[in-house]
Design an enzyme around this catalytic site. Structure first.
Site, PDB file in Angstrom:
ATOM      1  N   HIS A  68     -10.648  22.763 -34.090  1.00 43.69           N
ATOM      2  CA  HIS A  68     -11.709  23.634 -34.349  1.00 43.69           C
ATOM      3  C   HIS A  68     -11.256  24.933 -33.884  1.00 43.69           C
ATOM      4  O   HIS A  68     -10.483  25.537 -32.909  1.00 43.69           O
ATOM      5  CB  HIS A  68     -12.987  23.165 -33.659  1.00 43.69           C
ATOM      6  CG  HIS A  68     -13.130  23.391 -32.236  1.00 43.69           C
ATOM      7  ND1 HIS A  68     -13.230  24.601 -31.674  1.00 43.69           N
ATOM      8  CD2 HIS A  68     -12.732  22.436 -31.278  1.00 43.69           C
ATOM      9  CE1 HIS A  68     -13.148  24.367 -30.211  1.00 43.69           C
ATOM     10  NE2 HIS A  68     -13.163  23.189 -30.011  1.00 43.69           N
ATOM     11  N   GLU A  78     -15.148  15.467 -29.188  1.00 38.18           N
ATOM     12  CA  GLU A  78     -14.708  15.806 -27.825  1.00 38.18           C
ATOM     13  C   GLU A  78     -15.345  15.120 -26.889  1.00 38.18           C
ATOM     14  O   GLU A  78     -16.039  14.352 -26.933  1.00 38.18           O
ATOM     15  CB  GLU A  78     -14.915  17.606 -27.612  1.00 38.18           C
ATOM     16  CG  GLU A  78     -14.411  18.059 -26.552  1.00 38.18           C
ATOM     17  CD  GLU A  78     -12.750  17.968 -26.535  1.00 38.18           C
ATOM     18  OE1 GLU A  78     -12.410  16.824 -26.283  1.00 38.18           O
ATOM     19  OE2 GLU A  78     -11.957  19.004 -26.679  1.00 38.18           O
TER      20      GLU A  78
END
Length: 325
Positions: free
Chosen positions: A84, A177
């Site tokens: 990201h 994550e």
């Protein structure tokens, strides 16, 4: 800004979110291996500083993308791993106060980093990557796209891929994550995601609420490697006839993918695309022990301050976001 002796919150020691409890102490999954032949970043003989990432994303000059595609089959796939772009949770100045207090709450003084959004710089990073993909001759676009369900990865997928492809991403819970304690790793509900990214698909079993995140425990790296192997195993099983898979995820999960496939340790910056050829080994497996999946708050912050007297030093803020729910 001065604060009047803010005490550390009691929720750091109280469980208010359910943590997924695994029924077994170990899980056996296929074994994976990465190729070192086609990309400089995968070749341990090439220094990371010598990788020409700007030219064909590190593809060696004696190979073409067509050469890569010829090597792919049911057991060999090209994964395009995208980290990201810059998120609000990366706007802090590192400190014990940040680690031990600010990361455990949703935000401060109008700035929200829980399930962090992208910054203006992050949006620009995505646009640059999208342009690089579009200008790369014979670039192998993914047969299927996947993404973490956190907002910064959803935004990254949209700004990188949406104008380049007709496909849409499938959201995988395990592609997220490292989760727990830090609120940047806490996802929104399925309904919220559907409201704001109505084009995405959800993997089977995707729950309405976040059943992984806890405010009292944080996932270990060992458990994250299991998740990485599980993501790969699922994708190989579902997409036997596909050759190229796109995945937008996070530094921790991408690092664990590289680890479980035997790829060398390689840094992946914000909004960078890392192509990796991954082989699912025939008749070979690896067992992941899951008996100790979590760290406590005391593990990650053994020297927590007794009180906080100043607000966080933030260097950036979120880009405008038209929240629909």
């Amino acid at each position: 800004m001065q604060l009047s002796g803010v005490l550390l919150p009691a929720f750091l020691t109280a469980v208010t979110f359910a943590q997924v409890v695994l029924s077994d102490d170990s899980v056996t999954l296929p074994k994976f291996k990465s190729s070192t032949e086609y990309f400089d970043q995968s070749d341990p003989n090439v220094k990371p500083s010598d990788v020409n990432y700007g030219d064909n994303f590190g593809l060696k000059s004696n190979y073409s993308w067509a050469d890569v595609l010829k090597q792919l089959d049911e057991h060999h796939k090209l994964f395009l791993l995208v980290r990201h772009a810059q998120g609000v949770h990366q706007c802090n100045t590192p400190s014990t106060d940040w680690t031990c207090y600010w990361q455990t709450i949703d935000g401060y003084d109008g700035q929200v980093w829980a399930d962090a959004l992208l910054t203006p710089e992050g949006i620009s990073e995505c646009q640059q990557l999208s342009q690089q993909i579009n200008k790369t001759k014979d670039f192998p676009f993914p047969d299927h796209h996947y993404s973490s369900p956190l907002r910064r990865t959803l935004q990254t997928w949209e700004h990188v891929w949406k104008d380049l492809v007709k496909d849409v991403p499938t959201l995988k819970e395990f592609a997220r994550e490292t989760y727990g304690i830090q609120t940047e790793s806490k996802r929104h509900s399925k309904s919220y995601i559907k409201e704001n990214w109505d084009y995405v698909n959800f993997e089977a079993g995707f729950t309405e609420d976040d059943e992984l995140w806890s405010n009292s425990t944080r996932e270990t790296g060992k458990h994250r490697k299991y998740r990485a192997a599980s993501v790969l195993s699922d994708i190989f099983e579902v997409h036997k006839n596909d050759k190229v898979i796109g995945l937008v995820s996070h530094s921790g999960l991408i690092g664990s993918i590289l680890d479980v496939v035997g790829h060398r340790d390689y840094p992946v910056d914000n909004a960078k695309l890392l192509p990796v050829i991954i082989q699912k080994k025939k008749h070979k497996t690896k067992t992941y022990k899951l008996d100790d999946p979590d760290k406590t708050f005391e593990d990650i912050c053994p020297d927590k301050p007794s009180q906080i007297t100043e607000g966080p030093e933030l260097t950036c803020s979120a880009a405008p976001f038209d929240e629909r729910a």
